[in-house]
Design a protein around this motif. Sequence first.
Motif, PDB file in Angstrom:
ATOM      1  N   GLU A 173       0.761  -1.001   0.132  1.00  0.00           N
ATOM      2  CA  GLU A 173       0.095   0.118  -0.057  1.00  0.00           C
ATOM      3  C   GLU A 173       0.937   1.146  -0.041  1.00  0.00           C
ATOM      4  O   GLU A 173       1.746   1.361   0.993  1.00  0.00           O
ATOM      5  N   ILE A 230      -4.141   6.094  -2.280  1.00  0.00           N
ATOM      6  CA  ILE A 230      -3.629   4.946  -1.871  1.00  0.00           C
ATOM      7  C   ILE A 230      -3.596   3.996  -2.831  1.00  0.00           C
ATOM      8  O   ILE A 230      -4.787   3.849  -3.577  1.00  0.00           O
ATOM      9  N   VAL A 232      -8.866   4.266  -2.413  1.00  0.00           N
ATOM     10  CA  VAL A 232      -7.767   3.297  -2.630  1.00  0.00           C
ATOM     11  C   VAL A 232      -8.015   2.698  -4.147  1.00  0.00           C
ATOM     12  O   VAL A 232      -9.057   2.231  -4.488  1.00  0.00           O
TER      13      VAL A 232
END
Length: 130
Positions: free
Chosen positions: A53, A72, A124
């Motif tokens: 990550e 992310i 994300v």
Amino acid sequence: MSVAEVATLNARSAKTRQGRQPVAQVVVEAELLQASEPDEPATIAPYVRSLGENVYKVKRVLSGKLEDTEIIVLQWVVLGGQPLASSEREEGQIYRLELESADSHPELAGEHRSTDIFEPVMNVYYDVNL
């Protein structure tokens, strides 16, 4: 499996894929702001692969649409028990990323992740180019 069983499973799979919509993809140039330290392959056993990550700052959208400026990104850092070149990315460098929303990839939910990131407010994405 019998030929009939294989044919039945194939037909069911084809029917499932029939209604799917393509996942929106965006290509960006982004600066790596924070890289998670990848776990060593020996320490993640019995896993043989791991996602890192990392936090990126979007510098330029090359194709698609992306409103976020910091994101992310999930990137493979270990596959087949071997570290990948992506595990050695350097903070401050610009990278070209091909991204899809991580929500569009439920198959990643059970994968091992190497993370030092604690920014729950960022969206994300999954780097599909690795």
